[in-house]
Write a protein that holds these residues in place. Structure first.
Motif, PDB file in Angstrom:
ATOM      1  N   PRO A   1       0.652  -1.280  -0.129  1.00  0.00           N
ATOM      2  CA  PRO A   1       0.175   0.126  -0.246  1.00  0.00           C
ATOM      3  C   PRO A   1       0.777   1.805  -0.244  1.00  0.00           C
ATOM      4  N   SER A   2       2.608   1.647   0.856  1.00  0.00           N
ATOM      5  CA  SER A   2       2.543   2.346   0.630  1.00  0.00           C
ATOM      6  C   SER A   2       3.538   2.508  -0.574  1.00  0.00           C
ATOM      7  N   VAL A   3       4.262   1.365  -0.919  1.00  0.00           N
ATOM      8  CA  VAL A   3       4.537   1.703  -2.393  1.00  0.00           C
ATOM      9  C   VAL A   3       3.630   2.170  -3.717  1.00  0.00           C
ATOM     10  N   ALA A   4       2.452   1.343  -3.627  1.00  0.00           N
ATOM     11  CA  ALA A   4       1.216   1.974  -4.491  1.00  0.00           C
ATOM     12  C   ALA A   4       0.460   3.541  -3.755  1.00  0.00           C
ATOM     13  N   HIS A   5       1.008   4.084  -2.961  1.00  0.00           N
ATOM     14  CA  HIS A   5       0.470   5.849  -2.658  1.00  0.00           C
ATOM     15  C   HIS A   5       1.971   6.593  -3.610  1.00  0.00           C
ATOM     16  N   GLY A   6       3.116   5.958  -3.054  1.00  0.00           N
ATOM     17  CA  GLY A   6       4.259   6.644  -3.668  1.00  0.00           C
ATOM     18  C   GLY A   6       4.317   6.692  -5.133  1.00  0.00           C
ATOM     19  N   LEU A   7       3.600   5.541  -5.825  1.00  0.00           N
ATOM     20  CA  LEU A   7       3.797   5.683  -6.752  1.00  0.00           C
ATOM     21  C   LEU A   7       2.714   6.511  -8.120  1.00  0.00           C
ATOM     22  N   HIS A   8       1.903   6.547  -7.027  1.00  0.00           N
ATOM     23  CA  HIS A   8       0.255   7.539  -7.426  1.00  0.00           C
ATOM     24  C   HIS A   8      -0.760   6.186  -8.177  1.00  0.00           C
ATOM     25  N   VAL A   9      -0.678   4.566  -7.764  1.00  0.00           N
ATOM     26  CA  VAL A   9      -1.286   3.272  -8.717  1.00  0.00           C
ATOM     27  C   VAL A   9      -2.560   3.004  -8.003  1.00  0.00           C
ATOM     28  N   SER A  10      -3.676   2.978  -7.663  1.00  0.00           N
ATOM     29  CA  SER A  10      -4.368   2.130  -7.398  1.00  0.00           C
ATOM     30  C   SER A  10      -4.208   0.003  -7.213  1.00  0.00           C
ATOM     31  N   ILE A  11      -4.404   0.403  -6.103  1.00  0.00           N
ATOM     32  CA  ILE A  11      -3.965  -1.748  -6.160  1.00  0.00           C
ATOM     33  C   ILE A  11      -5.930  -1.789  -6.120  1.00  0.00           C
ATOM     34  N   PRO A  12      -5.465  -3.602  -7.192  1.00  0.00           N
ATOM     35  CA  PRO A  12      -6.860  -3.212  -7.575  1.00  0.00           C
ATOM     36  C   PRO A  12      -7.313  -4.668  -6.522  1.00  0.00           C
ATOM     37  N   LYS A  13      -8.534  -4.673  -6.194  1.00  0.00           N
ATOM     38  CA  LYS A  13      -9.379  -5.141  -5.074  1.00  0.00           C
ATOM     39  C   LYS A  13     -10.472  -6.763  -6.070  1.00  0.00           C
ATOM     40  N   PRO A  14     -10.370  -7.559  -5.603  1.00  0.00           N
ATOM     41  CA  PRO A  14     -10.989  -8.387  -6.437  1.00  0.00           C
ATOM     42  C   PRO A  14     -12.587  -8.607  -5.678  1.00  0.00           C
ATOM     43  N   ALA A  15     -13.104  -8.863  -7.026  1.00  0.00           N
ATOM     44  CA  ALA A  15     -14.863  -8.633  -6.801  1.00  0.00           C
ATOM     45  C   ALA A  15     -15.173  -9.495  -6.161  1.00  0.00           C
ATOM     46  N   THR A  16     -15.976  -9.635  -4.782  1.00  0.00           N
ATOM     47  CA  THR A  16     -16.836  -9.863  -3.940  1.00  0.00           C
ATOM     48  C   THR A  16     -18.153 -10.666  -4.434  1.00  0.00           C
TER      49      THR A  16
END
Length: 42
Positions: free
Chosen positions: A27-42
């Motif tokens: 999460p910290s790396v994604a925030h620093g790179l300004h990208v989102s983390i995909p979430k699996p569909a439930t």
């Protein structure tokens, strides 16, 4: 146990530990790179 297995075991542990460490800080790396983390569909 053969001595040659020791470096192989240490390498396997290092690779596994690096993967789990990256998952912990993702999460910290994604925030620093300004990208989102995909979430699996439930």
């Amino acid at each position: 146990m053969p001595l040659a297995l020791l470096p192989l075991a240490l390498a396997a542990f290092g690779i596994g530990a690096a993967e789990f460490a990256m998952m912990g800080v993702l999460p910290s790396v994604a925030h620093g790179l300004h990208v989102s983390i995909p979430k699996p569909a439930t």
